[in-house]
Design a protein around this motif. Structure first.
Motif, PDB file in Angstrom:
ATOM      1  N   GLN A 172      36.506  47.862  46.188  1.00 26.34           N
ATOM      2  CA  GLN A 172      37.537  47.035  46.801  1.00 26.34           C
ATOM      3  C   GLN A 172      38.685  46.828  45.831  1.00 26.34           C
ATOM      4  N   ASN A 173      39.905  46.955  46.323  1.00 33.88           N
ATOM      5  CA  ASN A 173      41.071  46.576  45.517  1.00 33.88           C
ATOM      6  C   ASN A 173      41.194  45.070  45.571  1.00 33.88           C
ATOM      7  N   LYS A 174      41.521  44.459  44.461  1.00 33.67           N
ATOM      8  CA  LYS A 174      41.687  43.009  44.423  1.00 33.67           C
ATOM      9  C   LYS A 174      43.146  42.683  44.183  1.00 33.67           C
ATOM     10  N   VAL A 175      43.580  41.604  44.832  1.00 33.19           N
ATOM     11  CA  VAL A 175      44.946  41.115  44.654  1.00 33.19           C
ATOM     12  C   VAL A 175      44.854  39.830  43.869  1.00 33.19           C
ATOM     13  N   SER A 176      45.658  39.728  42.844  1.00 35.55           N
ATOM     14  CA  SER A 176      45.662  38.524  42.030  1.00 35.55           C
ATOM     15  C   SER A 176      47.008  37.849  42.171  1.00 35.55           C
ATOM     16  N   VAL A 177      46.995  36.576  42.474  1.00 35.74           N
ATOM     17  CA  VAL A 177      48.213  35.791  42.551  1.00 35.74           C
ATOM     18  C   VAL A 177      48.165  34.797  41.410  1.00 35.74           C
ATOM     19  N   ALA A 178      49.102  34.922  40.488  1.00 39.17           N
ATOM     20  CA  ALA A 178      49.077  34.063  39.303  1.00 39.17           C
ATOM     21  C   ALA A 178      50.218  33.065  39.340  1.00 39.17           C
ATOM     22  N   PRO A 179      49.948  31.811  39.027  1.00 37.65           N
ATOM     23  CA  PRO A 179      51.001  30.805  38.957  1.00 37.65           C
ATOM     24  C   PRO A 179      51.824  30.985  37.690  1.00 37.65           C
ATOM     25  N   ALA A 180      52.843  30.149  37.550  1.00 30.25           N
ATOM     26  CA  ALA A 180      53.742  30.253  36.400  1.00 30.25           C
ATOM     27  C   ALA A 180      52.998  30.189  35.077  1.00 30.25           C
ATOM     28  N   GLY A 181      51.905  29.431  35.010  1.00 30.37           N
ATOM     29  CA  GLY A 181      51.139  29.287  33.777  1.00 30.37           C
ATOM     30  C   GLY A 181      50.346  30.525  33.416  1.00 30.37           C
ATOM     31  N   GLY A 182      50.216  31.483  34.315  1.00 33.78           N
ATOM     32  CA  GLY A 182      49.562  32.734  34.017  1.00 33.78           C
ATOM     33  C   GLY A 182      48.110  32.806  34.456  1.00 33.78           C
ATOM     34  N   GLU A 183      47.433  31.677  34.713  1.00 37.19           N
ATOM     35  CA  GLU A 183      46.037  31.757  35.123  1.00 37.19           C
ATOM     36  C   GLU A 183      45.945  32.209  36.579  1.00 37.19           C
ATOM     37  N   SER A 184      44.986  33.023  36.860  1.00 41.90           N
ATOM     38  CA  SER A 184      44.844  33.597  38.188  1.00 41.90           C
ATOM     39  C   SER A 184      44.136  32.617  39.119  1.00 41.90           C
ATOM     40  N   LEU A 185      44.725  32.394  40.275  1.00 37.77           N
ATOM     41  CA  LEU A 185      44.151  31.455  41.242  1.00 37.77           C
ATOM     42  C   LEU A 185      43.410  32.131  42.385  1.00 37.77           C
ATOM     43  N   LEU A 186      43.760  33.378  42.683  1.00 41.26           N
ATOM     44  CA  LEU A 186      43.270  33.956  43.919  1.00 41.26           C
ATOM     45  C   LEU A 186      42.963  35.439  43.746  1.00 41.26           C
ATOM     46  N   PHE A 187      41.753  35.819  44.097  1.00 39.62           N
ATOM     47  CA  PHE A 187      41.366  37.223  44.142  1.00 39.62           C
ATOM     48  C   PHE A 187      40.925  37.509  45.557  1.00 39.62           C
ATOM     49  N   LEU A 188      41.575  38.458  46.196  1.00 45.27           N
ATOM     50  CA  LEU A 188      41.222  38.789  47.576  1.00 45.27           C
ATOM     51  C   LEU A 188      40.858  40.266  47.662  1.00 45.27           C
ATOM     52  N   THR A 189      39.784  40.548  48.349  1.00 40.97           N
ATOM     53  CA  THR A 189      39.395  41.933  48.571  1.00 40.97           C
ATOM     54  C   THR A 189      40.224  42.497  49.726  1.00 40.97           C
ATOM     55  N   ASP A 190      40.195  43.815  49.864  1.00 43.75           N
ATOM     56  CA  ASP A 190      40.878  44.447  50.997  1.00 43.75           C
ATOM     57  C   ASP A 190      40.328  43.923  52.318  1.00 43.75           C
ATOM     58  N   ASP A 191      39.004  43.707  52.383  1.00 40.10           N
ATOM     59  CA  ASP A 191      38.405  43.179  53.616  1.00 40.10           C
ATOM     60  C   ASP A 191      38.916  41.772  53.919  1.00 40.10           C
ATOM     61  N   GLN A 192      39.071  40.945  52.909  1.00 36.29           N
ATOM     62  CA  GLN A 192      39.597  39.595  53.113  1.00 36.29           C
ATOM     63  C   GLN A 192      41.054  39.647  53.569  1.00 36.29           C
TER      64      GLN A 192
END
Length: 172
Positions: free
Chosen positions: A2-22
């Motif tokens: 699965q490819n994962k998407v990471s959305v990072a806030p301004a501080g750099g820590e990753s909040l969200l990992f979503l699979t292609d299925d999600q």
């Protein structure tokens, strides 16, 4: 894998990992939500032999009385030929009135007639009720998050258009 998407806030820590299925489930949720959102207006429009283009035109003319044809073209992102067909029908059926521009006589300003305003109310009442119920069920944080997601999906020009829409006062 699965490819994962990471959305990072301004501080750099990753909040969200979503699979292609999600992500696919999110896409499917949007398809089904849109179908539900448009179902009631579609029934009303079908009675009049109108389509969603008529609904969008009525919505934005109602939102900004005196909107020019050029501005409506820009908001809807349709061809002039397509909009002319829709407007011709709405004008012939007595729902929209086209007036000569006040500042520029070459402009055509659009207004809903009383009949057009009544149709707009019918079309939007069900959608407002559906949105109101969904917002109440989801809560204020989800409402704010939903708007952020929608805005993040818009390209820069579309987002500019959306943000340029004048804020409307809350009406009862």
């Amino acid at each position: 894998m699965q490819n994962k998407v990471s959305v990072a806030p301004a501080g750099g820590e990753s909040l969200l990992f979503l699979t292609d299925d999600q992500l696919r489930r999110g896409i499917e949720a949007m398809f089904f939500a849109y179908r539900a959102f448009t179902a009631d207006p579609d029934l009303i429009l079908a009675e009049l032999d109108y389509g969603r283009a008529h609904h969008r035109a009525i919505h934005f003319i109602h939102r900004e009385p005196g909107l020019t044809v050029t501005a409506l073209l820009d908001v809807l992102g349709v061809t002039k030929q397509s909009l002319n067909r829709v407007l011709r029908t709405l004008i012939e059926d007595g729902l929209v009135e086209s007036r000569i521009g006040r500042r520029d006589r070459r402009e055509r300003q659009l207004y809903l007639t009383d009949k057009g305003a009544a149709l707009e109310r019918r079309l939007s009442e069900a959608q407002r009720a559906r949105m109101r119920a969904a917002y109440r069920a989801a809560g204020p944080q989800a409402v704010a998050g939903f708007r952020q997601v929608l805005e993040a999906m818009m390209d820069r020009d579309t987002l500019r258009q959306y943000r340029a829409l004048k804020e409307l006062p809350d009406t009862p």
